[in-house]
Design a protein around this motif. Structure first.
Motif, PDB file in Angstrom:
ATOM      1  N   GLN A 167     -70.405   1.975   7.165  1.00  0.00           N
ATOM      2  CA  GLN A 167     -70.767   1.457   5.980  1.00  0.00           C
ATOM      3  C   GLN A 167     -70.114   0.299   5.730  1.00  0.00           C
ATOM      4  OE1 GLN A 167     -68.190   3.169   6.161  1.00  0.00           O
ATOM      5  NE2 GLN A 167     -66.670   2.493   4.797  1.00  0.00           N
ATOM      6  N   GLY A 168     -68.969  -0.479   6.477  1.00  0.00           N
ATOM      7  CA  GLY A 168     -68.339  -1.590   6.451  1.00  0.00           C
ATOM      8  C   GLY A 168     -67.338  -1.728   5.292  1.00  0.00           C
ATOM      9  N   THR A 169     -66.318  -2.679   5.785  1.00  0.00           N
ATOM     10  CA  THR A 169     -65.052  -2.865   4.725  1.00  0.00           C
ATOM     11  C   THR A 169     -65.016  -4.124   4.411  1.00  0.00           C
ATOM     12  OG1 THR A 169     -62.842  -2.251   4.506  1.00  0.00           O
ATOM     13  CG2 THR A 169     -63.408  -2.842   6.681  1.00  0.00           C
ATOM     14  N   GLN A 170     -64.729  -4.649   3.128  1.00  0.00           N
ATOM     15  CA  GLN A 170     -64.508  -6.039   2.970  1.00  0.00           C
ATOM     16  C   GLN A 170     -63.111  -6.593   3.092  1.00  0.00           C
ATOM     17  OE1 GLN A 170     -66.793  -8.213   1.140  1.00  0.00           O
ATOM     18  NE2 GLN A 170     -65.165  -9.807   1.917  1.00  0.00           N
ATOM     19  N   VAL A 171     -63.140  -7.795   3.896  1.00  0.00           N
ATOM     20  CA  VAL A 171     -61.800  -8.591   4.301  1.00  0.00           C
ATOM     21  C   VAL A 171     -61.925  -9.872   3.635  1.00  0.00           C
ATOM     22  CG1 VAL A 171     -60.564  -9.521   5.874  1.00  0.00           C
ATOM     23  CG2 VAL A 171     -61.440  -7.327   6.347  1.00  0.00           C
ATOM     24  N   THR A 172     -61.085 -10.396   2.674  1.00  0.00           N
ATOM     25  CA  THR A 172     -61.021 -11.338   1.964  1.00  0.00           C
ATOM     26  C   THR A 172     -59.572 -11.896   2.241  1.00  0.00           C
ATOM     27  OG1 THR A 172     -62.359 -10.370   0.329  1.00  0.00           O
ATOM     28  CG2 THR A 172     -61.244 -12.442  -0.274  1.00  0.00           C
ATOM     29  N   VAL A 173     -59.703 -13.336   2.654  1.00  0.00           N
ATOM     30  CA  VAL A 173     -58.678 -14.181   3.093  1.00  0.00           C
ATOM     31  C   VAL A 173     -58.572 -15.361   2.082  1.00  0.00           C
ATOM     32  CG1 VAL A 173     -57.413 -15.546   5.012  1.00  0.00           C
ATOM     33  CG2 VAL A 173     -59.019 -13.447   5.541  1.00  0.00           C
ATOM     34  N   SER A 174     -57.711 -15.437   1.462  1.00  0.00           N
ATOM     35  CA  SER A 174     -57.316 -16.217   0.369  1.00  0.00           C
ATOM     36  C   SER A 174     -56.811 -17.633   0.863  1.00  0.00           C
ATOM     37  CB  SER A 174     -56.789 -15.929  -0.794  1.00  0.00           C
ATOM     38  OG  SER A 174     -55.357 -15.627  -0.595  1.00  0.00           O
ATOM     39  N   SER A 175     -57.111 -18.833   0.530  1.00  0.00           N
ATOM     40  CA  SER A 175     -56.195 -20.002   0.900  1.00  0.00           C
ATOM     41  C   SER A 175     -54.954 -20.287   0.242  1.00  0.00           C
ATOM     42  CB  SER A 175     -57.389 -21.048   1.094  1.00  0.00           C
ATOM     43  OG  SER A 175     -57.734 -21.369  -0.280  1.00  0.00           O
ATOM     44  N   LYS A 195     -57.686 -16.327   8.409  1.00  0.00           N
ATOM     45  CA  LYS A 195     -58.122 -17.817   7.880  1.00  0.00           C
ATOM     46  C   LYS A 195     -59.191 -17.419   6.956  1.00  0.00           C
ATOM     47  CE  LYS A 195     -57.807 -19.878  12.698  1.00  0.00           C
ATOM     48  NZ  LYS A 195     -58.574 -20.725  13.561  1.00  0.00           N
ATOM     49  N   PRO A 196     -59.298 -18.325   5.936  1.00  0.00           N
ATOM     50  CA  PRO A 196     -60.444 -17.896   5.046  1.00  0.00           C
ATOM     51  C   PRO A 196     -61.734 -17.925   5.511  1.00  0.00           C
ATOM     52  CG  PRO A 196     -59.045 -19.736   4.235  1.00  0.00           C
ATOM     53  CD  PRO A 196     -58.721 -19.365   5.633  1.00  0.00           C
ATOM     54  N   GLU A 197     -62.209 -18.523   6.680  1.00  0.00           N
ATOM     55  CA  GLU A 197     -63.350 -18.253   7.179  1.00  0.00           C
ATOM     56  C   GLU A 197     -63.657 -16.934   7.954  1.00  0.00           C
ATOM     57  OE1 GLU A 197     -61.454 -20.850   7.866  1.00  0.00           O
ATOM     58  OE2 GLU A 197     -61.038 -21.402   9.866  1.00  0.00           O
ATOM     59  N   ASP A 198     -62.506 -15.981   8.013  1.00  0.00           N
ATOM     60  CA  ASP A 198     -62.615 -14.818   8.512  1.00  0.00           C
ATOM     61  C   ASP A 198     -63.088 -13.776   7.234  1.00  0.00           C
ATOM     62  OD1 ASP A 198     -59.587 -15.326  10.295  1.00  0.00           O
ATOM     63  OD2 ASP A 198     -61.820 -15.081  11.130  1.00  0.00           O
ATOM     64  N   THR A 199     -63.291 -14.271   6.131  1.00  0.00           N
ATOM     65  CA  THR A 199     -63.848 -13.422   4.903  1.00  0.00           C
ATOM     66  C   THR A 199     -65.087 -12.963   5.241  1.00  0.00           C
ATOM     67  OG1 THR A 199     -62.214 -14.575   3.605  1.00  0.00           O
ATOM     68  CG2 THR A 199     -64.155 -13.526   2.605  1.00  0.00           C
ATOM     69  N   ALA A 200     -65.220 -11.502   5.295  1.00  0.00           N
ATOM     70  CA  ALA A 200     -66.597 -11.125   5.397  1.00  0.00           C
ATOM     71  C   ALA A 200     -66.471  -9.585   5.298  1.00  0.00           C
ATOM     72  CB  ALA A 200     -66.887 -11.330   6.917  1.00  0.00           C
ATOM     73  N   VAL A 201     -67.817  -9.034   5.307  1.00  0.00           N
ATOM     74  CA  VAL A 201     -67.662  -7.454   5.401  1.00  0.00           C
ATOM     75  C   VAL A 201     -67.695  -7.182   7.052  1.00  0.00           C
ATOM     76  CG1 VAL A 201     -68.984  -5.324   4.919  1.00  0.00           C
ATOM     77  CG2 VAL A 201     -68.922  -7.165   3.238  1.00  0.00           C
ATOM     78  N   TYR A 202     -66.687  -6.355   7.415  1.00  0.00           N
ATOM     79  CA  TYR A 202     -66.651  -6.085   8.845  1.00  0.00           C
ATOM     80  C   TYR A 202     -67.107  -4.581   9.021  1.00  0.00           C
ATOM     81  CZ  TYR A 202     -63.636  -9.929   9.709  1.00  0.00           C
ATOM     82  OH  TYR A 202     -63.119 -11.217   9.718  1.00  0.00           O
ATOM     83  N   ARG A 207     -69.156  -8.718  11.844  1.00  0.00           N
ATOM     84  CA  ARG A 207     -68.897  -9.198  10.623  1.00  0.00           C
ATOM     85  C   ARG A 207     -69.896  -9.880  10.095  1.00  0.00           C
ATOM     86  NH1 ARG A 207     -64.117 -13.422  11.464  1.00  0.00           N
ATOM     87  NH2 ARG A 207     -65.250 -15.250  12.424  1.00  0.00           N
ATOM     88  N   GLN A 208     -70.259  -9.822   8.511  1.00  0.00           N
ATOM     89  CA  GLN A 208     -71.216 -10.659   8.064  1.00  0.00           C
ATOM     90  C   GLN A 208     -70.605 -11.111   6.361  1.00  0.00           C
ATOM     91  OE1 GLN A 208     -74.563  -8.243   7.239  1.00  0.00           O
ATOM     92  NE2 GLN A 208     -76.036 -10.164   7.159  1.00  0.00           N
ATOM     93  N   ALA A 209     -70.596 -12.461   6.595  1.00  0.00           N
ATOM     94  CA  ALA A 209     -70.213 -13.150   5.534  1.00  0.00           C
ATOM     95  C   ALA A 209     -71.609 -13.339   4.524  1.00  0.00           C
ATOM     96  CB  ALA A 209     -69.782 -14.583   5.768  1.00  0.00           C
ATOM     97  N   PRO A 210     -71.382 -13.537   3.349  1.00  0.00           N
ATOM     98  CA  PRO A 210     -72.825 -13.645   2.432  1.00  0.00           C
ATOM     99  C   PRO A 210     -73.677 -15.116   2.942  1.00  0.00           C
ATOM    100  CG  PRO A 210     -70.551 -13.532   1.023  1.00  0.00           C
ATOM    101  CD  PRO A 210     -70.011 -13.510   2.551  1.00  0.00           C
ATOM    102  N   GLY A 211     -74.735 -14.732   3.020  1.00  0.00           N
ATOM    103  CA  GLY A 211     -75.516 -15.815   3.359  1.00  0.00           C
ATOM    104  C   GLY A 211     -75.759 -15.898   4.837  1.00  0.00           C
ATOM    105  N   LYS A 212     -74.989 -15.114   5.686  1.00  0.00           N
ATOM    106  CA  LYS A 212     -74.915 -15.425   7.065  1.00  0.00           C
ATOM    107  C   LYS A 212     -75.406 -14.041   7.920  1.00  0.00           C
ATOM    108  CE  LYS A 212     -71.365 -18.924   7.082  1.00  0.00           C
ATOM    109  NZ  LYS A 212     -70.159 -19.458   7.916  1.00  0.00           N
ATOM    110  N   GLU A 213     -75.714 -14.317   8.984  1.00  0.00           N
ATOM    111  CA  GLU A 213     -76.258 -13.389   9.958  1.00  0.00           C
ATOM    112  C   GLU A 213     -74.887 -12.549  10.407  1.00  0.00           C
ATOM    113  OE1 GLU A 213     -80.352 -14.934  11.757  1.00  0.00           O
ATOM    114  OE2 GLU A 213     -78.724 -14.491  13.192  1.00  0.00           O
ATOM    115  N   ARG A 214     -75.117 -11.070  10.577  1.00  0.00           N
ATOM    116  CA  ARG A 214     -74.082 -10.241  11.230  1.00  0.00           C
ATOM    117  C   ARG A 214     -73.771 -10.975  12.568  1.00  0.00           C
ATOM    118  NH1 ARG A 214     -74.661  -4.025  10.335  1.00  0.00           N
ATOM    119  NH2 ARG A 214     -74.820  -4.807   8.325  1.00  0.00           N
TER     120      ARG A 214
END
Length: 126
Positions: free
Chosen positions: A118-126, A87-94, A38-45
């Protein structure tokens, strides 16, 4: 050559569950080790989970142990990632990935994989 396609991403509330699936084409896919990253915005895969074709062993990042489960169908044509207690911190492209003969050390290293979806977006809201 192996082509991979992820599905199952989406928006979920914290504490909820999602199941990602990775389907592959290419007759040799079954013999490849499979991983989820997974890769979150601004972070490494980063590594999430993987399953070894040779041994069937599964591997997990510490951050997801006990919450995520990687599995495959009997024909090794699809690999799923069941994600619980999100968890919200699981939010990323997987991304799912496949690599051949990676071994226990290489299977957690994204640089060792040479086939990516190609990746799939996972968004976890708090």
């Amino acid at each position: 050559q192996v082509q991979l396609a992820e599905s199952g991403g989406g928006l979920v509330q914290a504490g909820g569950s999602l199941r990602l699936s990775c389907a592959a084409s290419g007759r040799t896919f079954r013999t490849y080790d499979k991983g989820w990253f997974r890769q979150a915005p601004g972070k490494e895969r980063e590594f999430v989970a993987a399953i070894s074709w040779r041994s069937g062993s599964t591997y997990y990042a510490d951050s997801v142990k006990g919450r995520f489960t990687v599995s495959r169908d009997n024909a090794w044509n699809t690999v799923d990632l069941q994600m619980n207690s999100l968890k919200p911190e699981d939010t990323a492209v997987y991304y799912c990935a496949a690599g051949y003969g990676l071994g226990a050390m290489g299977i957690t290293n994204p640089r060792k994989y040479d086939n990516w979806g190609q990746g799939t977006q996972v968004t976890v809201s708090s």
